[in-house]
Structure formats: structure tokens, C-alpha cells
Design a protein around this motif. Sequence first.
Motif, mmCIF file in Angstrom:
data_model
loop_
_atom_site.group_PDB
_atom_site.id
_atom_site.type_symbol
_atom_site.label_atom_id
_atom_site.label_comp_id
_atom_site.label_asym_id
_atom_site.label_seq_id
_atom_site.Cartn_x
_atom_site.Cartn_y
_atom_site.Cartn_z
ATOM 1 N N VAL A 24 52.856 37.328 40.333
ATOM 2 C CA VAL A 24 51.444 37.643 39.839
ATOM 3 C C VAL A 24 51.535 38.895 39.154
ATOM 4 O O VAL A 24 51.562 39.885 39.783
ATOM 5 C CB VAL A 24 50.304 37.482 40.840
ATOM 6 N N ASP A 25 51.395 39.033 37.815
ATOM 7 C CA ASP A 25 51.260 40.217 37.171
ATOM 8 C C ASP A 25 49.955 40.500 36.464
ATOM 9 O O ASP A 25 49.806 39.758 35.514
ATOM 10 C CB ASP A 25 52.597 40.284 36.092
ATOM 11 N N TRP A 26 49.296 41.186 37.021
ATOM 12 C CA TRP A 26 47.953 41.714 36.403
ATOM 13 C C TRP A 26 48.029 42.683 35.218
ATOM 14 O O TRP A 26 48.923 43.272 35.082
ATOM 15 C CB TRP A 26 46.833 42.229 37.670
ATOM 16 N N ASP A 27 47.015 42.222 34.276
ATOM 17 C CA ASP A 27 47.204 42.869 33.170
ATOM 18 C C ASP A 27 45.850 43.029 32.647
ATOM 19 O O ASP A 27 45.072 42.239 32.203
ATOM 20 C CB ASP A 27 48.104 42.159 31.986
ATOM 21 N N ASP A 28 45.271 44.233 32.509
ATOM 22 C CA ASP A 28 44.105 44.786 32.104
ATOM 23 C C ASP A 28 43.879 45.158 30.639
ATOM 24 O O ASP A 28 42.920 45.784 30.229
ATOM 25 C CB ASP A 28 43.299 45.806 32.924
ATOM 26 N N LEU B 205 40.434 33.690 39.845
ATOM 27 C CA LEU B 205 41.584 34.087 39.602
ATOM 28 C C LEU B 205 42.155 34.623 40.867
ATOM 29 O O LEU B 205 43.458 34.523 41.133
ATOM 30 C CB LEU B 205 41.669 35.340 38.577
ATOM 31 N N ASP B 206 41.404 35.412 41.691
ATOM 32 C CA ASP B 206 41.811 35.879 42.873
ATOM 33 C C ASP B 206 42.380 34.856 44.031
ATOM 34 O O ASP B 206 43.402 35.139 44.570
ATOM 35 C CB ASP B 206 40.690 36.836 43.606
ATOM 36 N N GLU C 18 49.439 32.157 31.631
ATOM 37 C CA GLU C 18 48.552 33.220 31.703
ATOM 38 C C GLU C 18 47.357 32.580 32.160
ATOM 39 O O GLU C 18 46.677 31.511 31.652
ATOM 40 C CB GLU C 18 48.340 33.892 30.140
ATOM 41 N N ARG D 156 39.671 39.252 32.600
ATOM 42 C CA ARG D 156 40.530 39.733 33.708
ATOM 43 C C ARG D 156 41.608 38.625 33.467
ATOM 44 O O ARG D 156 41.284 37.327 33.066
ATOM 45 C CB ARG D 156 39.848 39.523 35.152
ATOM 46 N N ARG D 157 42.785 38.931 33.713
ATOM 47 C CA ARG D 157 44.000 37.956 33.656
ATOM 48 C C ARG D 157 45.114 38.431 34.401
ATOM 49 O O ARG D 157 45.585 39.544 34.576
ATOM 50 C CB ARG D 157 44.122 38.092 32.026
ATOM 51 N N PHE D 158 46.088 37.493 34.343
ATOM 52 C CA PHE D 158 47.490 37.715 34.950
ATOM 53 C C PHE D 158 48.299 36.651 34.502
ATOM 54 O O PHE D 158 47.754 35.642 33.814
ATOM 55 C CB PHE D 158 47.671 37.770 36.523
ATOM 56 N N ALA E 245 45.478 33.765 42.412
ATOM 57 C CA ALA E 245 46.845 34.716 42.711
ATOM 58 C C ALA E 245 47.185 34.615 44.031
ATOM 59 O O ALA E 245 48.441 34.803 44.194
ATOM 60 C CB ALA E 245 46.113 36.100 42.325
#
Length: 121
Positions: A88-92, A74-75, A111, A98-100, A78
Motif C-alpha cells: 500500500v503506497d500512499w501518494d498525496d 480507502l483506510d 490505484e 486521497r489515493r494509494f 488499505a
Amino acid sequence: MIHHVQLSCPAGSEDALRAFYTGVLGLAEIPKPPVLAARGGCWFRGHGIELHLGVEVDFRPARKAHPGLIWPDLDTLADRLTAAGRPVDWDDNFPGMRRFHTADCHGNRLEFLHPVDTEAQ
């Protein structure tokens, strides 16, 4: 098991699709059967997923509905999206993942997820 997910795109946008899905995401374009190729759009495959982008006459991007795609790094993804000017909107808020979210070149929501290694925590 899902074979593919189809998203919509505007007519004549194949070059923009290739720049995003191949150039940014790193997916391989796969040939469409000739009868379907005449309709426009593109198909892409990689990382165990297949995405079909099909022309929709009155195209409107999917801003809520989206595929949730498991991605190996993911990193790095991103960073590539940010460098390409994509959000890139990270969402925990998804336990165990882990996701964005981001948007493709036409505003379709995507997503990207990766399972959290719970043993390392």
C-alpha cells in the motif's frame, strides 16, 4: 462512460484471482459467457466498477499502466491489503484526491482513490 477495464493474468490463475479480487477486495465474481469462459480468467464487479482478468499467453504484469478506481473507504481497504501482504503506497500528489497504489496477486498495478472533502478542511 467505461463499462469495464481488462487486466491480464497468467493461465491457470483463477483461484489466485478469486482470492485477491473477491477475498481481499470484496468484489463479486460474475459469470463469463460460456464462449469466453473457455479462454480462462475471471470477471469481477462491485463498488460501481467491473474488472475483467483475461489470460495472456506471454503474461507480464502492468507495472505502470493501471485502472484508477474510486473506492468508498480507502483506510479499510488499505488495512485489508496490508493484512493480505499486499503493498500500500500512499501518494498525496493528486490534488483533491486521497489515493494509494497496490499490486494484485500477479503484480498488476491498481490505484484506489477517494475525493477529499474540501469543505471539512
